[in-house]
Write a protein that holds these residues in place. Structure first.
Motif, mmCIF file in Angstrom:
data_model
loop_
_atom_site.group_PDB
_atom_site.id
_atom_site.type_symbol
_atom_site.label_atom_id
_atom_site.label_comp_id
_atom_site.label_asym_id
_atom_site.label_seq_id
_atom_site.Cartn_x
_atom_site.Cartn_y
_atom_site.Cartn_z
ATOM 1 N N PRO A 106 0.844 -1.206 0.000
ATOM 2 C CA PRO A 106 0.000 0.000 0.000
ATOM 3 C C PRO A 106 0.875 1.251 0.000
ATOM 4 O O PRO A 106 2.075 1.172 0.244
ATOM 5 C CB PRO A 106 -0.757 -0.129 1.329
ATOM 6 N N GLU A 107 0.262 2.402 -0.282
ATOM 7 C CA GLU A 107 0.990 3.676 -0.235
ATOM 8 C C GLU A 107 1.473 3.939 1.185
ATOM 9 O O GLU A 107 2.604 4.339 1.402
ATOM 10 C CB GLU A 107 0.055 4.823 -0.657
ATOM 11 N N VAL A 108 0.573 3.717 2.142
ATOM 12 C CA VAL A 108 0.923 3.905 3.555
ATOM 13 C C VAL A 108 0.533 2.663 4.337
ATOM 14 O O VAL A 108 -0.406 1.954 3.967
ATOM 15 C CB VAL A 108 0.216 5.147 4.181
ATOM 16 N N CYS A 109 1.258 2.393 5.400
ATOM 17 C CA CYS A 109 0.994 1.226 6.237
ATOM 18 C C CYS A 109 -0.408 1.327 6.844
ATOM 19 O O CYS A 109 -0.799 2.382 7.342
ATOM 20 C CB CYS A 109 2.040 1.155 7.340
ATOM 21 N N HIS A 110 -1.162 0.231 6.788
ATOM 22 C CA HIS A 110 -2.542 0.320 7.298
ATOM 23 C C HIS A 110 -2.602 0.311 8.821
ATOM 24 O O HIS A 110 -3.621 0.600 9.411
ATOM 25 C CB HIS A 110 -3.438 -0.772 6.685
ATOM 26 N N ARG A 111 -1.467 0.002 9.479
ATOM 27 C CA ARG A 111 -1.499 0.050 10.947
ATOM 28 C C ARG A 111 -0.988 1.380 11.490
ATOM 29 O O ARG A 111 -1.602 1.987 12.338
ATOM 30 C CB ARG A 111 -0.687 -1.111 11.530
ATOM 31 N N CYS A 112 0.172 1.833 10.959
ATOM 32 C CA CYS A 112 0.776 3.035 11.569
ATOM 33 C C CYS A 112 0.875 4.216 10.602
ATOM 34 O O CYS A 112 1.429 5.253 10.954
ATOM 35 C CB CYS A 112 2.145 2.698 12.135
ATOM 36 N N SER A 113 0.364 4.065 9.389
ATOM 37 C CA SER A 113 0.367 5.132 8.372
ATOM 38 C C SER A 113 1.761 5.543 7.891
ATOM 39 O O SER A 113 1.916 6.576 7.247
ATOM 40 C CB SER A 113 -0.355 6.391 8.864
ATOM 41 N N SER A 114 2.768 4.740 8.207
ATOM 42 C CA SER A 114 4.112 5.068 7.740
ATOM 43 C C SER A 114 4.193 4.833 6.232
ATOM 44 O O SER A 114 3.508 3.981 5.679
ATOM 45 C CB SER A 114 5.130 4.181 8.447
ATOM 46 N N LYS A 115 5.078 5.645 5.607
ATOM 47 C CA LYS A 115 5.280 5.445 4.163
ATOM 48 C C LYS A 115 6.521 4.603 3.901
ATOM 49 O O LYS A 115 6.855 4.329 2.756
ATOM 50 C CB LYS A 115 5.425 6.806 3.480
ATOM 51 N N ARG A 116 7.233 4.261 4.997
ATOM 52 C CA ARG A 116 8.466 3.494 4.821
ATOM 53 C C ARG A 116 8.135 2.017 4.675
ATOM 54 O O ARG A 116 8.104 1.263 5.641
ATOM 55 C CB ARG A 116 9.403 3.741 6.003
ATOM 56 N N ILE A 117 7.824 1.646 3.454
ATOM 57 C CA ILE A 117 7.389 0.280 3.192
ATOM 58 C C ILE A 117 8.375 -0.410 2.260
ATOM 59 O O ILE A 117 8.799 0.174 1.256
ATOM 60 C CB ILE A 117 5.960 0.296 2.606
ATOM 61 N N GLU A 118 8.765 -1.598 2.646
ATOM 62 C CA GLU A 118 9.699 -2.343 1.798
ATOM 63 C C GLU A 118 8.953 -3.535 1.208
ATOM 64 O O GLU A 118 8.333 -4.306 1.934
ATOM 65 C CB GLU A 118 10.881 -2.811 2.646
ATOM 66 N N ALA A 119 9.038 -3.645 -0.113
ATOM 67 C CA ALA A 119 8.285 -4.726 -0.768
ATOM 68 C C ALA A 119 9.231 -5.810 -1.271
ATOM 69 O O ALA A 119 10.356 -5.516 -1.689
ATOM 70 C CB ALA A 119 7.486 -4.152 -1.922
ATOM 71 N N LYS A 120 8.784 -7.034 -1.190
ATOM 72 C CA LYS A 120 9.511 -8.154 -1.804
ATOM 73 C C LYS A 120 8.613 -8.656 -2.923
ATOM 74 O O LYS A 120 7.555 -9.222 -2.676
ATOM 75 C CB LYS A 120 9.682 -9.278 -0.770
ATOM 76 N N THR A 121 9.051 -8.371 -4.142
ATOM 77 C CA THR A 121 8.159 -8.702 -5.253
ATOM 78 C C THR A 121 8.798 -9.708 -6.206
ATOM 79 O O THR A 121 10.020 -9.796 -6.295
ATOM 80 C CB THR A 121 7.812 -7.422 -6.052
ATOM 81 N N TRP A 122 7.962 -10.431 -6.897
ATOM 82 C CA TRP A 122 8.427 -11.394 -7.897
ATOM 83 C C TRP A 122 7.654 -11.172 -9.179
ATOM 84 O O TRP A 122 6.600 -10.543 -9.173
ATOM 85 C CB TRP A 122 8.246 -12.827 -7.376
ATOM 86 N N PHE A 123 8.200 -11.708 -10.250
ATOM 87 C CA PHE A 123 7.597 -11.501 -11.572
ATOM 88 C C PHE A 123 7.276 -12.884 -12.128
ATOM 89 O O PHE A 123 8.178 -13.567 -12.604
ATOM 90 C CB PHE A 123 8.628 -10.773 -12.446
ATOM 91 N N CYS A 124 6.022 -13.295 -11.983
ATOM 92 C CA CYS A 124 5.684 -14.655 -12.398
ATOM 93 C C CYS A 124 5.156 -14.656 -13.837
ATOM 94 O O CYS A 124 4.990 -13.612 -14.458
ATOM 95 C CB CYS A 124 4.680 -15.286 -11.436
ATOM 96 N N GLU A 125 4.870 -15.810 -14.332
ATOM 97 C CA GLU A 125 4.373 -15.985 -15.692
ATOM 98 C C GLU A 125 3.089 -15.169 -15.928
ATOM 99 O O GLU A 125 2.899 -14.576 -16.981
ATOM 100 C CB GLU A 125 4.109 -17.484 -15.928
ATOM 101 N N LYS A 126 2.239 -15.115 -14.895
ATOM 102 C CA LYS A 126 0.972 -14.372 -15.041
ATOM 103 C C LYS A 126 1.228 -12.865 -15.103
ATOM 104 O O LYS A 126 0.594 -12.154 -15.883
ATOM 105 C CB LYS A 126 0.037 -14.689 -13.877
ATOM 106 N N CYS A 127 2.151 -12.395 -14.265
ATOM 107 C CA CYS A 127 2.521 -10.965 -14.306
ATOM 108 C C CYS A 127 3.096 -10.626 -15.684
ATOM 109 O O CYS A 127 2.773 -9.600 -16.275
ATOM 110 C CB CYS A 127 3.587 -10.653 -13.270
#
Ligand SMILES: [Zn+2]
Ligand SMILES: [Zn+2]
Length: 413
Positions: free
Chosen positions: A133-154
């Motif tokens: 998300p843009e901001v954390c849904h618990r503490c509203s922080s914007k410091r979010i680190e994502a671990k993303t993958w690129f699968c066949e469907k993506c």
């Protein structure tokens, strides 16, 4: 513990530097149009800042720079300047810019992300699956680190959007020649589309915004006069024909029950008959065919779906920016170790980044994989791994190390 982590990280960094150096030692690349009027920028190391305002008189100088400095990331400007190396943007003397589109799965919701993507809030530590998300849904922080993958469907979604953008919009609607349009794999989760043409060069931000709105179907309003709606013929140009075709495809591909659910209609005896009527009218292709009553209701709902399906998901910030830095084709992406590479339009459909964009195809390396879902790499299935020491192809090792998912243990080179 901290010391061990630092050692591992520096081991990773020197490993990446070494393999990237090997890659750039044989690098020729393909210069972009008017390459000596562009600004270049590089990120050399993970902690280092971006080096900007570089310019090169000859392509050999570019090669020399890459060989010597072995950057993690390489960019060039979509813009052409009189003085590309001037440190002040205003002093550069902007002449024009290519038209650039960015199709990135980061910005497109694909259901598979709920399976393979994770994010963590760096402030409160909350972890969740799916699109960050843009901001954390618990503490509203914007410091979010994502671990993303690129699968066949993506990949399928990115490929489909790219082909749609180039064939339906750039070539068919805008009339660019295929020679003026080039497609580049971004090195991570998408494609860049570059239009190099004198016609677009001088366009300002406003004009580029209009192009984005057109492609994204922003501001399409459906007017109905006296509760009657006008049906465009299937072969109409631009959005008229696109909507007619979209509705036609939708009505023909769905069973009536599915259609009722999809369009949120109330079941009624005349729905089937009205659907057949719309199909028939579209096939007749009259210029001024009108619908009323239930048929017009079905039509309007189907049009909404058709727009959603036919619009193109591009990142507007990239296209409207007339001084954008974009990845230099042929360089490596420091977050994946994959090649940022040009692809012909006819090859997009069969393009597989985990085969075609892999720079290091030989040799195996022992790594500790921290986390990896099952992926197909160089035509073979690997993983899933969870904190395991495994021997993998060099290209996969580089991919995992660059994306912070593995630590190099022992190089079997
Ligand atoms: Zn938080
Ligand atoms: Zn996916």
């Amino acid at each position: 513990m901290r010391e061990r982590l630092d050692n591992e990280k520096s081991g990773n960094e020197s490993f990446v530097k070494r393999v990237f150096k090997e890659y750039y030692s044989k690098w020729y690349g393909e210069p972009p149009k008017n390459y000596n009027m562009r600004e270049y920028a590089f990120i050399i190391s993970r902690k280092g800042d971006m080096i900007r305002h570089k310019a090169f008189e000859s392509w050999d100088e570019v090669r020399e720079f890459l060989r010597k400095n072995v950057p993690l990331h390489g960019f060039y400007s979509s813009a052409y300047y009189l003085q590309p190396s001037a440190p002040d943007m205003d002093a550069k003397g902007w002449i024009g810019a290519d038209l650039i589109f960015d199709i990135d799965v980061d910005h497109i919701h694909t259901p598979c992300k709920d399976v393979h993507d994770k994010w963590v809030c760096l402030d409160c530590g909350v972890v969740d699956k799916g699109m960050p998300p843009e901001v954390c849904h618990r503490c509203s922080s914007k410091r979010i680190e994502a671990k993303t993958w690129f699968c066949e469907k993506c990949l399928d979604v990115a490929r489909e959007e790219t082909i749609k953008l180039v064939e339906d919009y750039l070539i068919q609607d805008f009339g660019f020649s295929p020679k003026e349009v080039s497609i580049v794999f971004s090195g991570r989760r998408g494609f860049h589309v570059h239009v190099e043409s004198d016609i677009v060069k001088g366009l300002d931000q406003r004009a580029r915004r209009e192009i984005v709105d057109y492609v994204k179907g922003v501001g399409l309003t459906l007017t109905s006069k006296k509760r009657k709606v006008l049906l465009p013929p299937l072969n109409a140009g631009g959005w008229h024909g696109r909507i007619a075709k979209g509705v036609y495809e939708l009505l023909n591909s769905c069973q009536v029950d599915d259609l009722i659910r999809l369009l949120g209609l109330k079941r009624g005896p005349q729905i089937e008959e009205n659907v057949r009527e719309i199909i028939k009218r579209l096939e007749e292709g009259k210029r001024c065919s009108t619908l009323s009553g239930m048929a017009s209701k079905i039509w309007l709902k189907a049009v909404e779906k058709a727009i959603a399906y036919k619009r193109c998901e591009v990142d507007e910030r990239v296209t409207t920016d007339i001084k954008r830095l974009i990845r230099l084709p042929g360089t490596l992406h420091g977050g994946t170790g994959l090649i940022v590479m040009r692809i012909g339009l006819k090859d997009v459909e069969t393009f597989d980044p985990y085969t075609h964009a892999v720079a290091f195809k030989r040799d195996y390396v022992k790594v500790r994989v921290l986390n990896m879902p099952k992926i197909t790499f160089l035509g073979q299935e690997w993983g899933p791994y969870d904190n395991e020491v495994v021997e993998v192809p060099l290209g996969l090792a580089v991919y995992l190390i660059c994306s912070d998912n593995a630590i190099v243990i022992d190089e079997v080179l």
